[in-house]
Write an enzyme that holds these catalytic residues in place. Structure first.
Site, PDB file in Angstrom:
ATOM      1  N   CYS A  92     -19.493   1.666   9.196  1.00  0.00           N
ATOM      2  CA  CYS A  92     -18.638   1.140  10.332  1.00  0.00           C
ATOM      3  C   CYS A  92     -17.345   2.034  10.430  1.00  0.00           C
ATOM      4  O   CYS A  92     -16.487   2.251   9.616  1.00  0.00           O
ATOM      5  CB  CYS A  92     -18.185  -0.215   9.733  1.00  0.00           C
ATOM      6  SG  CYS A  92     -16.985  -1.085  10.804  1.00  0.00           S
ATOM      7  N   CYS A 128       0.777  -1.219  -0.077  1.00  0.00           N
ATOM      8  CA  CYS A 128      -0.187   0.071  -0.030  1.00  0.00           C
ATOM      9  C   CYS A 128       0.922   1.228   0.138  1.00  0.00           C
ATOM     10  O   CYS A 128       1.950   1.253   0.658  1.00  0.00           O
ATOM     11  CB  CYS A 128      -0.735  -0.015   1.216  1.00  0.00           C
ATOM     12  SG  CYS A 128      -1.998   1.378   1.364  1.00  0.00           S
ATOM     13  N   CYS A 158     -16.165  -9.283   5.999  1.00  0.00           N
ATOM     14  CA  CYS A 158     -15.848  -8.074   5.695  1.00  0.00           C
ATOM     15  C   CYS A 158     -14.537  -8.126   4.941  1.00  0.00           C
ATOM     16  O   CYS A 158     -13.424  -8.970   5.140  1.00  0.00           O
ATOM     17  CB  CYS A 158     -15.226  -7.484   6.933  1.00  0.00           C
ATOM     18  SG  CYS A 158     -14.480  -5.743   6.838  1.00  0.00           S
ATOM     19  N   ARG A 176     -17.593  -2.754  18.385  1.00  0.00           N
ATOM     20  CA  ARG A 176     -16.746  -3.925  18.156  1.00  0.00           C
ATOM     21  C   ARG A 176     -15.601  -4.031  18.998  1.00  0.00           C
ATOM     22  O   ARG A 176     -14.628  -3.135  18.798  1.00  0.00           O
ATOM     23  CB  ARG A 176     -16.594  -4.319  16.654  1.00  0.00           C
ATOM     24  CG  ARG A 176     -15.851  -5.464  16.273  1.00  0.00           C
ATOM     25  CD  ARG A 176     -15.820  -5.862  14.743  1.00  0.00           C
ATOM     26  NE  ARG A 176     -17.048  -5.752  14.075  1.00  0.00           N
ATOM     27  CZ  ARG A 176     -17.761  -4.939  13.007  1.00  0.00           C
ATOM     28  NH1 ARG A 176     -16.670  -3.914  12.822  1.00  0.00           N
ATOM     29  NH2 ARG A 176     -18.421  -4.757  12.877  1.00  0.00           N
ATOM     30  N   CYS A 227     -19.354  -6.511   4.040  1.00  0.00           N
ATOM     31  CA  CYS A 227     -18.723  -5.287   4.465  1.00  0.00           C
ATOM     32  C   CYS A 227     -17.466  -5.161   3.581  1.00  0.00           C
ATOM     33  O   CYS A 227     -16.757  -6.311   3.402  1.00  0.00           O
ATOM     34  CB  CYS A 227     -18.383  -5.144   5.844  1.00  0.00           C
ATOM     35  SG  CYS A 227     -17.324  -3.751   6.380  1.00  0.00           S
ATOM     36  N   CYS A 264       0.444   0.081  10.286  1.00  0.00           N
ATOM     37  CA  CYS A 264       0.098  -0.714   9.493  1.00  0.00           C
ATOM     38  C   CYS A 264       1.047  -1.912   8.766  1.00  0.00           C
ATOM     39  O   CYS A 264       2.191  -1.125   7.924  1.00  0.00           O
ATOM     40  CB  CYS A 264      -0.674  -0.101   8.187  1.00  0.00           C
ATOM     41  SG  CYS A 264      -1.447  -1.417   7.334  1.00  0.00           S
ATOM     42  N   CYS A 323       0.448   4.713   7.021  1.00  0.00           N
ATOM     43  CA  CYS A 323      -0.186   4.773   8.459  1.00  0.00           C
ATOM     44  C   CYS A 323       0.852   3.812   9.118  1.00  0.00           C
ATOM     45  O   CYS A 323       1.223   2.884   8.976  1.00  0.00           O
ATOM     46  CB  CYS A 323      -1.426   3.849   8.227  1.00  0.00           C
ATOM     47  SG  CYS A 323      -2.485   4.443   6.897  1.00  0.00           S
TER      48      CYS A 323
HETATM   49  N1  SAM Z   1      -6.670   0.384   3.227  1.00  0.00           N
HETATM   50  C1  SAM Z   1      -7.951   0.592   3.715  1.00  0.00           C
HETATM   51  C2  SAM Z   1      -7.815   1.648   4.707  1.00  0.00           C
HETATM   52  O1  SAM Z   1      -6.979   2.188   5.572  1.00  0.00           O
HETATM   53  O2  SAM Z   1      -9.140   2.187   5.128  1.00  0.00           O
HETATM   54  C3  SAM Z   1      -8.695  -0.575   4.520  1.00  0.00           C
HETATM   55  C4  SAM Z   1      -7.901  -1.710   5.208  1.00  0.00           C
HETATM   56  S1  SAM Z   1      -7.029  -1.102   6.640  1.00  0.00           S
HETATM   57  C5  SAM Z   1      -5.984  -2.256   7.262  1.00  0.00           C
HETATM   58  C6  SAM Z   1      -8.332  -0.939   7.958  1.00  0.00           C
HETATM   59  C7  SAM Z   1      -8.324  -0.442   9.257  1.00  0.00           C
HETATM   60  O3  SAM Z   1      -7.389  -1.474  10.168  1.00  0.00           O
HETATM   61  C8  SAM Z   1      -7.466   0.576   9.502  1.00  0.00           C
HETATM   62  O4  SAM Z   1      -8.116   1.763   9.389  1.00  0.00           O
HETATM   63  C9  SAM Z   1      -7.018   0.321  11.147  1.00  0.00           C
HETATM   64  O5  SAM Z   1      -7.846   1.141  12.000  1.00  0.00           O
HETATM   65  C10 SAM Z   1      -6.907  -1.198  11.126  1.00  0.00           C
HETATM   66  N2  SAM Z   1      -5.570  -1.465  11.389  1.00  0.00           N
HETATM   67  C11 SAM Z   1      -4.421  -1.741  10.492  1.00  0.00           C
HETATM   68  N3  SAM Z   1      -3.337  -2.085  11.258  1.00  0.00           N
HETATM   69  C12 SAM Z   1      -3.685  -2.352  12.409  1.00  0.00           C
HETATM   70  C13 SAM Z   1      -2.966  -2.736  13.390  1.00  0.00           C
HETATM   71  N4  SAM Z   1      -1.682  -3.017  13.548  1.00  0.00           N
HETATM   72  N5  SAM Z   1      -3.438  -2.882  14.902  1.00  0.00           N
HETATM   73  C14 SAM Z   1      -4.777  -2.410  14.722  1.00  0.00           C
HETATM   74  N6  SAM Z   1      -5.487  -2.060  13.914  1.00  0.00           N
HETATM   75  C15 SAM Z   1      -4.969  -1.830  12.726  1.00  0.00           C
HETATM   76  C1  DTB Z   2     -11.234  -2.567  11.869  1.00  0.00           C
HETATM   77  O1  DTB Z   2     -11.488  -1.738  12.570  1.00  0.00           O
HETATM   78  N1  DTB Z   2     -10.299  -3.552  12.108  1.00  0.00           N
HETATM   79  C2  DTB Z   2      -9.765  -4.383  11.291  1.00  0.00           C
HETATM   80  C3  DTB Z   2     -11.132  -4.258  10.285  1.00  0.00           C
HETATM   81  N2  DTB Z   2     -11.360  -2.906  10.654  1.00  0.00           N
HETATM   82  C4  DTB Z   2     -10.631  -4.145   8.544  1.00  0.00           C
HETATM   83  C5  DTB Z   2      -8.673  -4.608  10.621  1.00  0.00           C
HETATM   84  C6  DTB Z   2      -7.638  -4.968  12.029  1.00  0.00           C
HETATM   85  C7  DTB Z   2      -6.049  -5.224  11.292  1.00  0.00           C
HETATM   86  C8  DTB Z   2      -5.092  -5.815  12.581  1.00  0.00           C
HETATM   87  C9  DTB Z   2      -3.948  -5.772  11.667  1.00  0.00           C
HETATM   88  C10 DTB Z   2      -3.754  -6.701  10.676  1.00  0.00           C
HETATM   89  O2  DTB Z   2      -4.261  -8.128  10.981  1.00  0.00           O
HETATM   90  O3  DTB Z   2      -3.271  -6.570   9.554  1.00  0.00           O
HETATM   91 FE1  SF4 Z   3      -2.909   1.220   3.501  1.00  0.00          FE
HETATM   92 FE2  SF4 Z   3      -2.721   0.046   5.714  1.00  0.00          FE
HETATM   93 FE3  SF4 Z   3      -3.011   2.547   5.633  1.00  0.00          FE
HETATM   94 FE4  SF4 Z   3      -4.883   0.983   4.829  1.00  0.00          FE
HETATM   95  S1  SF4 Z   3      -4.429   1.347   6.957  1.00  0.00           S
HETATM   96  S2  SF4 Z   3      -4.395   2.887   3.821  1.00  0.00           S
HETATM   97  S3  SF4 Z   3      -3.957  -0.717   3.968  1.00  0.00           S
HETATM   98  S4  SF4 Z   3      -1.176   1.447   4.951  1.00  0.00           S
END
Ligand code: SAM
Ligand code: DTB
Ligand code: SF4
Length: 331
Positions: free
Chosen positions: A189, A53, A97, A261, A129, A60, A57
């Site tokens: 959500c 990506c 989802c 959640r 979702c 992430c 973030c």
């Molecule tokens: N790329 C899209 C976005 O950012 O909206 C969708 C997928 S993104 C992985 C969805 C959500 O996962 C993020 O907004 C964040 O709240 C959660 N998330 C991602 N990495 C995480 C982590 N290491 N621990 C907890 N929550 C995480």
């Molecule tokens: C949300 O609030 N938590 C989920 C879902 N929406 C997409 C994602 C959590 C991701 C945790 C880190 C991972 O497994 O990559």
């Molecule tokens: Fe990309 Fe992860 Fe950020 Fe979603 S949360 S926009 S997958 S870097």
């Protein structure tokens, strides 16, 4: 109980700072007055496109710029998604989802394939979702027309703290996408993450943003940071149970009818800790051995937990439309 969208920061702070057991007791009371408290919505996650990506973030593992252990995977086939959806359904999930590591949706063949996935999974009787990054109103409408039920798009943290966590987009961009999603009549959500290094004030501000939206999000995921090696937040301190409980209980009190959640972080929690979260008003989980890229309790472990606590999984489409839109909003 009235649904209020005019909460002040100081009202939320007063709730958030109550002695913990009083806070949990009050939240449990609100929960029992507003919801079938023994019913828990079970959602299962699939990462339909993993890693690579463009965004930065800081939490992430899927951001291309960080050296993490995850395997980058292109967009899944519709057939693979269908198989995964079957497994989730057989294990009692009512919502599937689908997450993609995209900054935003583009109008291309990949999006067409996602629309196909949506329609297949919806035909299986599961609530679909999607969480695909930023979205225009037209794209939200296309998802809705294909049979998508809900869209996940988190604000993650307070507007003040946002630029410390993400620099490649603005807090306002998130709000714009959420408006598009709501206007297309998708269930919204939207929640955030605890443990990014934010202050209590940031947490209260994030809850303020969510609870003063014109219409409350229909579901509010509260994630505990899963620290992943290679990300800038890899060494962050583990989120403590009292921090999760304060967030969940406050969210429950100020957004009484939203589904709250207990999201990422359950793998590190004991059954007793999770039980307290359900008592404090959490009524949804992500189930299945993986979240998107990190481990989560498996279906069997959750079945045992539900049996022990007397919880039942909620049936799909209990609300045929976004729950908060059906309700009169008190001014
Ligand atoms: N790329 C899209 C976005 O950012 O909206 C969708 C997928 S993104 C992985 C969805 C959500 O996962 C993020 O907004 C964040 O709240 C959660 N998330 C991602 N990495 C995480 C982590 N290491 N621990 C907890 N929550 C995480
Ligand atoms: C949300 O609030 N938590 C989920 C879902 N929406 C997409 C994602 C959590 C991701 C945790 C880190 C991972 O497994 O990559
Ligand atoms: Fe990309 Fe992860 Fe950020 Fe979603 S949360 S926009 S997958 S870097």
């Amino acid at each position: 109980m009235d649904i209020r969208t005019n909460w002040t920061l100081s009202e939320i702070k007063n709730i958030y700072e109550r002695p913990l057991l009083d806070l949990i007791y009050d939240a449990a009371t609100v929960h029992r007055q507003n919801n079938a408290y023994a019913e828990v919505q079970v959602s299962s996650l699939i990462s339909i496109k993993t890693g690579g990506c463009k965004e930065d973030c800081a939490y992430c593992p899927q951001a291309a710029r960080y050296q993490t252990d995850i395997e980058v995977e292109p967009l899944m086939t519709v057939e693979k998604v269908r198989q995964r959806a079957e497994t989730a359904k057989a294990n009692g999930a009512s919502r599937l989802c689908m997450g993609a590591a995209w900054r935003e949706v583009r109008d291309n063949k990949d999006f067409d394939r996602v629309l196909e996935m949506v329609s297949e999974v919806n035909d299986m009787g599961l609530e679909v979702c999607c969480t695909l990054g930023m979205l225009t109103y037209e794209q939200a409408e296309k998802l809705k027309a294909a049979g998508c039920f809900a869209y996940n798009h988190n604000i993650d943290t307070s507007s003040d703290n946002y630029s410390n966590i993400i620099s490649t987009r603005q807090f306002e961009d998130r709000i714009q996408t959420l408006d598009n999603v709501r206007k297309a009549k998708l269930s919204v959500c939207c929640g955030g993450i605890v443990g990014l290094g934010e202050t209590d004030e940031d947490r209260i501000k994030m809850l303020h943003t969510l609870s003063t939206m014109e219409v409350h999000p229909d579901s509010v995921p509260i994630n505990a940071l899963v620290p992943v090696a290679g990300t800038p937040l890899q060494d962050n301190k583990k989120v403590q149970i009292d921090e999760m409980l304060r967030m969940i209980a406050t969210a429950r009190i100020i957004m009484p009818k939203s589904v709250v959640r207990l999201s990422a972080g359950r793998n590190e929690m004991s059954l007793a800790e999770q039980a307290l979260c359900f008592m404090a008003g959490a009524n949804s989980i992500f189930a299945g051995e993986k979240l998107l890229t990190t481990p989560n309790p498996d279906f069997d472990a959750d079945r045992q937990m539900f049996n022990l606590l007397g919880l039942t999984p909620r049936k799909p489409f209990k609300e045929s439309a976004p729950v908060n839109e059906l309700t009169e909003i008190a001014s």
